[in-house]
Design a protein around this motif. Structure first.
Motif, PDB file in Angstrom:
ATOM      1  N   ALA B  62      22.405  19.035  12.151  1.00 34.88           N
ATOM      2  CA  ALA B  62      22.021  17.708  11.647  1.00 34.88           C
ATOM      3  C   ALA B  62      22.922  16.626  12.240  1.00 34.88           C
ATOM      4  O   ALA B  62      22.459  15.538  12.594  1.00 34.88           O
ATOM      5  N   GLU B  63      24.199  16.928  12.364  1.00 36.36           N
ATOM      6  CA  GLU B  63      25.139  15.949  12.923  1.00 36.36           C
ATOM      7  C   GLU B  63      24.766  15.602  14.370  1.00 36.36           C
ATOM      8  O   GLU B  63      24.741  14.433  14.756  1.00 36.36           O
ATOM      9  N   HIS B  64      24.442  16.628  15.159  1.00 40.20           N
ATOM     10  CA  HIS B  64      24.048  16.365  16.548  1.00 40.20           C
ATOM     11  C   HIS B  64      22.699  15.647  16.610  1.00 40.20           C
ATOM     12  O   HIS B  64      22.513  14.746  17.431  1.00 40.20           O
ATOM     13  N   ALA B  65      21.767  16.070  15.759  1.00 47.28           N
ATOM     14  CA  ALA B  65      20.436  15.433  15.772  1.00 47.28           C
ATOM     15  C   ALA B  65      20.568  13.939  15.484  1.00 47.28           C
ATOM     16  O   ALA B  65      19.884  13.118  16.105  1.00 47.28           O
ATOM     17  N   GLU B  66      21.468  13.587  14.578  1.00 47.84           N
ATOM     18  CA  GLU B  66      21.676  12.161  14.262  1.00 47.84           C
ATOM     19  C   GLU B  66      22.237  11.401  15.458  1.00 47.84           C
ATOM     20  O   GLU B  66      21.838  10.269  15.727  1.00 47.84           O
ATOM     21  N   ALA B  67      23.189  12.015  16.149  1.00 45.58           N
ATOM     22  CA  ALA B  67      23.785  11.343  17.316  1.00 45.58           C
ATOM     23  C   ALA B  67      22.747  11.154  18.416  1.00 45.58           C
ATOM     24  O   ALA B  67      22.688  10.108  19.067  1.00 45.58           O
ATOM     25  N   ILE B  68      21.901  12.175  18.616  1.00 51.09           N
ATOM     26  CA  ILE B  68      20.844  12.079  19.630  1.00 51.09           C
ATOM     27  C   ILE B  68      19.848  11.004  19.224  1.00 51.09           C
ATOM     28  O   ILE B  68      19.394  10.209  20.046  1.00 51.09           O
ATOM     29  N   GLU B  69      19.547  10.960  17.933  1.00 49.30           N
ATOM     30  CA  GLU B  69      18.615   9.951  17.405  1.00 49.30           C
ATOM     31  C   GLU B  69      19.150   8.535  17.670  1.00 49.30           C
ATOM     32  O   GLU B  69      18.388   7.643  18.047  1.00 49.30           O
ATOM     33  N   ARG B  70      20.438   8.355  17.499  1.00 46.51           N
ATOM     34  CA  ARG B  70      21.018   7.017  17.774  1.00 46.51           C
ATOM     35  C   ARG B  70      20.815   6.649  19.238  1.00 46.51           C
ATOM     36  O   ARG B  70      20.473   5.508  19.555  1.00 46.51           O
ATOM     37  N   HIS B  71      21.034   7.593  20.154  1.00 44.72           N
ATOM     38  CA  HIS B  71      20.788   7.318  21.573  1.00 44.72           C
ATOM     39  C   HIS B  71      19.315   6.974  21.808  1.00 44.72           C
ATOM     40  O   HIS B  71      18.996   6.085  22.589  1.00 44.72           O
ATOM     41  N   ARG B  72      18.431   7.705  21.134  1.00 45.84           N
ATOM     42  CA  ARG B  72      17.010   7.487  21.384  1.00 45.84           C
ATOM     43  C   ARG B  72      16.562   6.120  20.869  1.00 45.84           C
ATOM     44  O   ARG B  72      15.784   5.424  21.519  1.00 45.84           O
ATOM     45  N   LEU B  73      17.085   5.729  19.721  1.00 43.22           N
ATOM     46  CA  LEU B  73      16.715   4.421  19.171  1.00 43.22           C
ATOM     47  C   LEU B  73      17.245   3.294  20.054  1.00 43.22           C
ATOM     48  O   LEU B  73      16.675   2.205  20.089  1.00 43.22           O
ATOM     49  N   ALA B  74      18.337   3.563  20.785  1.00 44.51           N
ATOM     50  CA  ALA B  74      18.923   2.541  21.659  1.00 44.51           C
ATOM     51  C   ALA B  74      18.133   2.372  22.954  1.00 44.51           C
ATOM     52  O   ALA B  74      18.298   1.375  23.668  1.00 44.51           O
ATOM     53  N   LEU B  75      17.283   3.342  23.276  1.00 45.95           N
ATOM     54  CA  LEU B  75      16.426   3.228  24.467  1.00 45.95           C
ATOM     55  C   LEU B  75      15.268   2.303  24.116  1.00 45.95           C
ATOM     56  O   LEU B  75      14.286   2.722  23.513  1.00 45.95           O
TER      57      LEU B  75
END
Lengths: 197, 197
Positions: B62-75
């Motif tokens: 979950a911690e990694h998924a959240e970090a990846i999600e932040r990158h994706r929202l920034a695209l």
């Protein structure tokens, strides 16, 4: 124990281990559970036939690799066109899965082996270092290596997924065979597209 | 234990577990070893913070998924062309791996989770069922499902392989980042080729 009894016990332990590992994972299955599930009365039966877990896993891998190799050697098509190489790489594994029937466990077992730190190098070598594949004269260089890695990952993990699906749905044999052939065709198409990209 | 101490201990246990699992495999690492390696004096520290192995693994995911999600929202690129969708799917994971530095363990950890019978369904859902990916409006049908499965397998397992290679060779950070970006570009090309095939 006669030689024949030993061979039977060895085979029984291998098939039991493969099934338990595939359905529960390496972490959830002990050597002792495998011996019990294989109907071995002696608590150290697995250790008697195999020196330990890794030896047992390698023996299972070797048996499948030999069966796949027999399929590959039977593919007598000339190795002329690039497409032929992909067929020769993919289809023997598909035919082996059809031979295994449904449910089978090898696909999920192999997928676990390829990500297991102690075993992954061995698994890659065991499947690449066969007479038939050495005969394919693989290309070298970064692009060829990446293509080969992608090819390997797709075959191993897509096969594991289809196997799991079939084990759940239990279709009649001819439908399962058709699903394997469809995956084989899709993999040949996909690997060809990767190569051209 | 104060809330702050609990948060620190939880994080330490999670990072230790991820590292041990990635390097030795789920089967070779016990909950107790994780507690000891994380410097927890209390033998049931891991059970205190997590109900068990699966809960601990899910928290790491979950911690990694959240970090990846932040990158994706920034695209913020518009989701117009088909190629954009592939970029949005692949590149946030690549950026996350660059953030993690070298050596990292997430790639090999995730690869193991995706073939672990008790966890694989959960892992697939945790990485697909995020607001940013739901926004991509994925296609339905057999061809789209197969393409999506191949895409997922390639991203997960190619990332695990590169991570292992980098952990072994320990290149300087800018070279490691370049290797990740090269893998990202190769994956975008490969997934585009699969889609057209």
């Amino acid at each position: 124990m006669t030689t024949r009894q030993a061979v039977v016990a060895r085979g029984l332990i291998m098939r039991t281990a493969e099934r338990l590992y595939a359905t529960h994972g390496f972490a959830a299955v002990s050597i002792r559970q495998i011996g019990e599930a294989a109907g071995q009365r002696n608590k150290s039966a697995v250790q008697y036939h195999f020196s330990g877990r890794d030896d047992l896993i390698k023996a299972i891998l070797a048996e499948h690799a030999e069966a796949i190799e027999r399929h590959r050697l039977a593919l007598t098509a000339p190795d002329g066109e690039p497409g032929d190489r992909i067929h020769r790489f993919v289809l023997p594994r598909i035919e082996h899965h059809i031979d295994l029937g449904t449910p089978s466990w090898y696909g999920r077992f192999l997928a676990q082996v390829t990500v297991e730190p102690a075993l992954r190098e061995y698994a890659v070598q065991a499947h690449l270092n066969t007479p038939s594949l050495r005969g394919l004269r693989l290309d070298h260089g970064a692009a060829a290596t990446r293509h080969r890695d992608m090819t390997r990952q797709l075959i191993v993990h897509m096969s594991a997924e289809l196997e799991m699906e079939l084990a759940r749905e239990q279709p009649p044999p001819e439908m399962a065979a058709a699903a394997w052939r469809r995956l084989g065709a899709d993999l040949v198409t996909a690997i060809g597209a990767l190569q051209r990209a």
